[in-house]
Write a protein that holds these residues in place. Structure first.
Motif, PDB file in Angstrom:
ATOM      1  N   GLU A   1       0.223 -11.721  -9.804  1.00 36.56           N
ATOM      2  CA  GLU A   1       0.801 -11.739  -8.457  1.00 36.56           C
ATOM      3  C   GLU A   1      -0.112 -12.544  -7.547  1.00 36.56           C
ATOM      4  N   PRO A   2       0.458 -13.375  -6.698  1.00 30.47           N
ATOM      5  CA  PRO A   2      -0.405 -14.147  -5.788  1.00 30.47           C
ATOM      6  C   PRO A   2      -1.093 -13.225  -4.783  1.00 30.47           C
ATOM      7  N   SER A   3      -2.303 -13.584  -4.428  1.00 32.16           N
ATOM      8  CA  SER A   3      -3.055 -12.800  -3.452  1.00 32.16           C
ATOM      9  C   SER A   3      -2.484 -13.058  -2.059  1.00 32.16           C
ATOM     10  N   ALA A   4      -2.916 -12.275  -1.095  1.00 31.94           N
ATOM     11  CA  ALA A   4      -2.456 -12.448   0.279  1.00 31.94           C
ATOM     12  C   ALA A   4      -2.854 -13.827   0.806  1.00 31.94           C
ATOM     13  N   ASP A   5      -4.054 -14.272   0.458  1.00 32.03           N
ATOM     14  CA  ASP A   5      -4.496 -15.599   0.889  1.00 32.03           C
ATOM     15  C   ASP A   5      -3.623 -16.695   0.280  1.00 32.03           C
ATOM     16  N   GLU A   6      -3.295 -16.542  -1.002  1.00 39.17           N
ATOM     17  CA  GLU A   6      -2.443 -17.540  -1.658  1.00 39.17           C
ATOM     18  C   GLU A   6      -1.052 -17.572  -1.047  1.00 39.17           C
ATOM     19  N   ARG A   7      -0.515 -16.388  -0.732  1.00 40.23           N
ATOM     20  CA  ARG A   7       0.808 -16.340  -0.090  1.00 40.23           C
ATOM     21  C   ARG A   7       0.758 -16.987   1.283  1.00 40.23           C
ATOM     22  N   ALA A   8      -0.318 -16.745   2.028  1.00 37.91           N
ATOM     23  CA  ALA A   8      -0.453 -17.343   3.352  1.00 37.91           C
ATOM     24  C   ALA A   8      -0.585 -18.861   3.249  1.00 37.91           C
ATOM     25  N   GLU A   9      -1.373 -19.332   2.288  1.00 35.75           N
ATOM     26  CA  GLU A   9      -1.522 -20.776   2.100  1.00 35.75           C
ATOM     27  C   GLU A   9      -0.199 -21.415   1.713  1.00 35.75           C
ATOM     28  N   GLU A  10       0.547 -20.733   0.856  1.00 38.25           N
ATOM     29  CA  GLU A  10       1.852 -21.242   0.435  1.00 38.25           C
ATOM     30  C   GLU A  10       2.819 -21.301   1.625  1.00 38.25           C
ATOM     31  N   ALA A  11       2.809 -20.272   2.457  1.00 35.02           N
ATOM     32  CA  ALA A  11       3.684 -20.248   3.634  1.00 35.02           C
ATOM     33  C   ALA A  11       3.295 -21.348   4.613  1.00 35.02           C
ATOM     34  N   LEU A  12       1.999 -21.564   4.798  1.00 30.89           N
ATOM     35  CA  LEU A  12       1.543 -22.615   5.702  1.00 30.89           C
ATOM     36  C   LEU A  12       1.924 -23.990   5.156  1.00 30.89           C
ATOM     37  N   ALA A  13       1.765 -24.183   3.846  1.00 35.07           N
ATOM     38  CA  ALA A  13       2.146 -25.460   3.233  1.00 35.07           C
ATOM     39  C   ALA A  13       3.645 -25.701   3.388  1.00 35.07           C
ATOM     40  N   ASP A  14       4.440 -24.636   3.240  1.00 30.69           N
ATOM     41  CA  ASP A  14       5.880 -24.757   3.420  1.00 30.69           C
ATOM     42  C   ASP A  14       6.214 -25.144   4.862  1.00 30.69           C
ATOM     43  N   LEU A  15       5.534 -24.502   5.824  1.00 29.31           N
ATOM     44  CA  LEU A  15       5.761 -24.846   7.236  1.00 29.31           C
ATOM     45  C   LEU A  15       5.398 -26.308   7.511  1.00 29.31           C
ATOM     46  N   LYS A  16       4.265 -26.758   6.974  1.00 31.07           N
ATOM     47  CA  LYS A  16       3.855 -28.148   7.171  1.00 31.07           C
ATOM     48  C   LYS A  16       4.885 -29.113   6.591  1.00 31.07           C
ATOM     49  N   GLN A  17       5.374 -28.773   5.410  1.00 28.16           N
ATOM     50  CA  GLN A  17       6.363 -29.623   4.751  1.00 28.16           C
ATOM     51  C   GLN A  17       7.651 -29.691   5.573  1.00 28.16           C
ATOM     52  N   ARG A  18       8.090 -28.567   6.108  1.00 23.08           N
ATOM     53  CA  ARG A  18       9.298 -28.549   6.928  1.00 23.08           C
ATOM     54  C   ARG A  18       9.087 -29.325   8.226  1.00 23.08           C
ATOM     55  N   TYR A  19       7.885 -29.246   8.805  1.00 22.77           N
ATOM     56  CA  TYR A  19       7.577 -29.973  10.033  1.00 22.77           C
ATOM     57  C   TYR A  19       7.597 -31.486   9.779  1.00 22.77           C
ATOM     58  N   VAL A  20       6.963 -31.899   8.667  1.00 17.91           N
ATOM     59  CA  VAL A  20       6.922 -33.322   8.325  1.00 17.91           C
ATOM     60  C   VAL A  20       8.329 -33.841   8.024  1.00 17.91           C
TER      61      VAL A  20
END
Length: 177
Positions: A116-135
């Protein structure tokens, strides 16, 4: 634990070497016995029948020990193998376990499931997704910043909860002593 420090690996390997060596010695003795009988012209069959029971029992025990030791070595190696972990492989293992009940004892589906991904990994994944959607232009700058702030706030809330839980556990443990 390192593979070379595993006592079961060494014990099994020793069993393979000892039983294999003794088995070779017994088979070699039988070969020498047959060869000497052929060279000397004495009847081999009677001599072989005289020693058949002890030799067969010895060979059976050595073959059994060799088999168990070999399985032990293989088991230790498989346990320490770096197997790929993925949902597809875990799903296949689950199907096999449902189909063949003895496989459930091995617990392959849990072993092959990705962690299972850690909380940090989930947060990094969510941030990367937000960046991708912004770009990609799906989010405006204001929406992006609001969602990032919300994500950071959620992390700090999770951290605060974790700290309160740690303090509660520590305080509870000190009350008991």
């Amino acid at each position: 634990m390192g593979l070379l420090r595993n006592k079961w690996l060494w014990l099994s390997a020793l069993g393979v070497l000892v039983s294999g060596g003794l088995l070779l010695a017994v088979v070699g003795y039988l070969g020498v016995l047959v060869y000497s009988g052929l060279v000397s012209g004495t009847p081999i069959v009677t001599r072989l029948l005289e020693i058949a029971v002890p030799v067969l029992v010895t060979v059976a025990l050595l073959v059994g020990l060799l088999a168990v030791s070999t399985v032990g070595v293989l088991w230790v190696l498989v346990q320490n193998a770096s197997l790929p972990r993925s949902e597809r492989v875990a799903t296949l293992a689950e199907r096999l376990e449902r189909e063949y009940a003895p496989l459930r004892l091995l617990g392959l589906s849990e072993f092959l499931s990705p962690p299972e991904p850690s909380a940090d990994e989930r947060a990094e994944e969510a941030l990367a997704d937000l960046k991708q959607r912004y770009v990609a232009g799906e989010l405006t700058e204001a929406e992006f910043e609001r969602k990032v702030d919300r994500l950071v706030a959620a992390d700090s809330i999770d951290e605060a909860r974790a700290a309160r839980e740690r303090n509660r556990v520590v305080d509870g443990e000190t009350d008991r002593h």
